[in-house]
Write a protein that holds these residues in place. Structure first.
Motif, short mmCIF file in Angstrom:
data_model
loop_
_atom_site.label_atom_id
_atom_site.label_comp_id
_atom_site.label_asym_id
_atom_site.label_seq_id
_atom_site.Cartn_x
_atom_site.Cartn_y
_atom_site.Cartn_z
N THR A 34 -50.29 -34.74 39.55
CA THR A 34 -51.73 -34.57 39.62
C THR A 34 -52.10 -34.07 41.01
N ALA A 35 -53.30 -33.55 41.19
CA ALA A 35 -53.73 -33.03 42.49
C ALA A 35 -53.90 -34.17 43.48
N PRO A 36 -53.52 -33.97 44.76
CA PRO A 36 -53.74 -34.99 45.79
C PRO A 36 -55.23 -35.34 45.89
N PHE A 37 -55.51 -36.61 46.24
CA PHE A 37 -56.90 -37.06 46.28
C PHE A 37 -57.05 -38.21 47.26
N SER A 38 -58.31 -38.48 47.61
CA SER A 38 -58.68 -39.67 48.40
C SER A 38 -59.76 -40.41 47.65
N ARG A 39 -59.75 -41.73 47.77
CA ARG A 39 -60.70 -42.58 47.06
C ARG A 39 -61.71 -43.16 48.04
N PHE A 40 -62.98 -43.18 47.66
CA PHE A 40 -64.03 -43.69 48.53
C PHE A 40 -64.93 -44.65 47.77
N ALA A 41 -65.28 -45.75 48.42
CA ALA A 41 -66.21 -46.70 47.81
C ALA A 41 -67.62 -46.12 47.75
N TYR A 42 -67.96 -45.30 48.73
CA TYR A 42 -69.28 -44.67 48.80
C TYR A 42 -69.12 -43.23 49.26
N ALA A 43 -69.96 -42.34 48.70
CA ALA A 43 -69.89 -40.93 49.08
C ALA A 43 -70.21 -40.72 50.55
N SER A 44 -70.99 -41.62 51.15
CA SER A 44 -71.35 -41.49 52.57
C SER A 44 -70.13 -41.57 53.49
N GLU A 45 -69.01 -42.12 53.00
CA GLU A 45 -67.80 -42.23 53.81
C GLU A 45 -67.06 -40.90 53.92
N ILE A 46 -67.39 -39.94 53.06
CA ILE A 46 -66.61 -38.70 53.02
C ILE A 46 -66.77 -37.89 54.30
N ASP A 77 -67.31 -38.80 57.39
CA ASP A 77 -66.46 -39.35 58.46
C ASP A 77 -65.01 -38.96 58.26
N SER A 78 -64.56 -38.99 57.01
CA SER A 78 -63.17 -38.63 56.72
C SER A 78 -62.90 -37.17 57.04
N VAL A 79 -63.85 -36.29 56.73
CA VAL A 79 -63.69 -34.87 57.06
C VAL A 79 -63.65 -34.68 58.58
N ASN A 80 -64.59 -35.32 59.27
CA ASN A 80 -64.68 -35.16 60.74
C ASN A 80 -63.45 -35.72 61.46
N ASN A 81 -62.82 -36.73 60.86
CA ASN A 81 -61.65 -37.35 61.48
C ASN A 81 -60.33 -36.81 60.96
N GLY A 82 -60.39 -35.76 60.14
CA GLY A 82 -59.16 -35.12 59.67
C GLY A 82 -58.51 -35.80 58.48
N GLY A 83 -59.20 -36.75 57.85
CA GLY A 83 -58.62 -37.44 56.70
C GLY A 83 -58.52 -36.55 55.48
N ILE A 84 -59.54 -35.74 55.25
CA ILE A 84 -59.51 -34.74 54.17
C ILE A 84 -60.04 -33.43 54.72
N VAL A 98 -69.35 -33.83 38.96
CA VAL A 98 -68.30 -33.02 39.59
C VAL A 98 -68.97 -31.94 40.44
N LYS A 99 -68.46 -31.75 41.66
CA LYS A 99 -69.02 -30.71 42.52
C LYS A 99 -67.96 -30.22 43.50
N VAL A 100 -67.86 -28.91 43.65
CA VAL A 100 -66.98 -28.33 44.66
C VAL A 100 -67.71 -28.39 46.00
N VAL A 101 -67.11 -29.04 46.97
CA VAL A 101 -67.69 -29.21 48.30
C VAL A 101 -67.00 -28.24 49.25
N ARG A 102 -67.74 -27.24 49.71
CA ARG A 102 -67.17 -26.22 50.60
C ARG A 102 -67.64 -26.39 52.04
N SER A 103 -68.71 -27.17 52.24
CA SER A 103 -69.22 -27.44 53.58
C SER A 103 -69.85 -28.84 53.59
N LEU A 104 -70.08 -29.39 54.77
CA LEU A 104 -70.71 -30.71 54.85
C LEU A 104 -72.11 -30.70 54.25
#
Length: 384
Positions: A121-133, A135-142, A160-166
């Motif tokens: 399956t495609a690699p993924f990260s799990r988040f309890a809240y969308a607001s955490e995403i 921080d993960s982008v800014n810190n290099g997590g995803i 479902v949504k393709v996220v191309r920018s913050l």
């Protein structure tokens, strides 16, 4: 157990178009049915033996509904699984099994199941809240871009949504979600697996799905998929692995990505008849709805071979139209050889709402695809 022209009762949670098409088969066999749905205008209402109005997510409603049925099944995943578990414990047969449904209901749990089961399956990260995403982008997590998916209650392209920018993160629902790597795939495929309580299993041919770019809904389904035999066999083998690991009974639709180097990645699954199998009503010796009945009633599984090549076109509400539905140019598409429309009975249309489908059968898949394009161009699902 004797099912035909008896007091045996099949309970169905959900009264939409999938349930309506399942009822075509129960009526053919004279199997008694009881349906629960929250809408008074549910398409199932006209064809079941007993209709109950109520919420599929309410514990007491689902529990009371299921107490006097012999086998309970679903036509939508968003149901109260605590009530299903209680019914199972009291001896009601529930298919798909509650433990399987709990895994499938939540996309984060579903993805973790694939990892734990060595299913690609495609690699993924799990988040309890969308607001955490962010921080993960800014810190290099995803890394951007990625696909955001709500963990629960996504359906027909929603959640479902393709996220191309913050900037794309704004206004996302704040509940549990996953961020999945955006896979540069060349095809989206699906395989429907049928499995009965004895563990007997069959697969339908691999189908190819073409999606609407805006609605993220399936626009066309082509059977057979236009892929090499070796790739098709790999897809079927993986689908069988998923069904076995989930301990499924009934139908399981396995949606997949085919990468540029012909690797198969499982996207998600549905434990019920599925849009990718509608072609089978005209195209297969045993359609998916009859097959689901055969599986959950522990009857011999039917022949999954195709009679002819088939293409399905989804009929969805036109953009800019909301209100009482009108189908334009039906006579024109009925004049095309091999065309069969299915109208779901929803009286109100809105943009991208699934209102029906059309199947086109032909001896040649490319010719069927050309006719499907003609159907798509001619028919209009608009408001009056």
């Amino acid at each position: 157990m004797d099912y035909f022209s008896t007091d045996f009762t099949l309970g169905i949670l959900g009264g939409g178009q999938l349930g309506k098409m399942l009822l075509y088969e129960t009526r053919k066999w004279d199997v008694k049915t009881k349906v629960l749905d929250a809408s008074e205008a549910a398409p199932c209402r006209i064809a079941c033996d007993e209709f109950v109005l109520g919420s599929l997510m309410d514990y007491d409603t689902v529990y009371q509904f299921g107490k006097d049925v012999d086998v309970l099944t679903i036509e939508i995943e968003n149901v109260n699984t605590d009530a299903l578990e209680a019914l199972e414990n009291e001896g009601v047969t529930v298919y798909p099994p509650t433990h399987s449904l709990r895994t499938i209901q939540n996309k984060a749990k579903q993805k973790l199941f694939y990892v734990d089961s060595d299913i690609p399956t495609a690699p993924f990260s799990r988040f309890a809240y969308a607001s955490e995403i962010e921080d993960s982008v800014n810190n290099g997590g995803i890394s951007l871009p990625f696909v955001w998916k709500a963990a629960q209650f996504g359906y027909d392209g929603q959640g479902v949504k393709v996220v191309r920018s913050l900037e794309d993160l704004k206004d996302l629902p704040q509940g549990e979600c996953i961020a999945e790597e955006l896979i540069p795939f060349k095809n989206e495929l699906a395989v429907i697996v049928a499995r009965n309580p004895k563990g007997e299993v069959v697969t339908y041919p691999v189908v190819e799905m073409e999606f609407h770019p805006e609605a993220n809904q399936v626009e066309y389904v082509l059977c057979p998929a236009r892929i090499p035999d070796a790739v098709a066999q790999k897809a079927r083998d993986i689908a069988l692995q998923v069904a076995e690991k989930l301990e499924m009974t009934g139908l399981l639709a396995v949606e997949m990505f085919l990468t540029e180097d012909d690797e198969i990645l499982v996207n998600e699954v549905a434990p019920r008849p599925h849009n990718s199998g509608h072609y089978s009503i005209e195209g297969s010796y045993t359609n998916q709805f009859e097959q689901h009945l055969r599986a959950i009633l522990d009857l011999p599984l039917g022949d999954t071979q195709s009679k002819q090549a088939a293409v399905m076109v989804n009929l969805v509400g036109a953009e800019g139209h909301t209100g009482p539905v009108h189908y334009q140019n039906m006579a024109e598409i009925l004049a095309i050889p091999g065309v069969t429309p299915h109208i779901y009975g929803k009286k109100e249309t809105r943009p991208f709402r699934k209102m029906g489908h059309v199947t086109i059968v032909d001896n040649e898949i490319e010719r069927a695809r050309e006719k499907a394009q003609q159907v798509k161009q001619r028919i209009g699902v608009i408001s009056q």
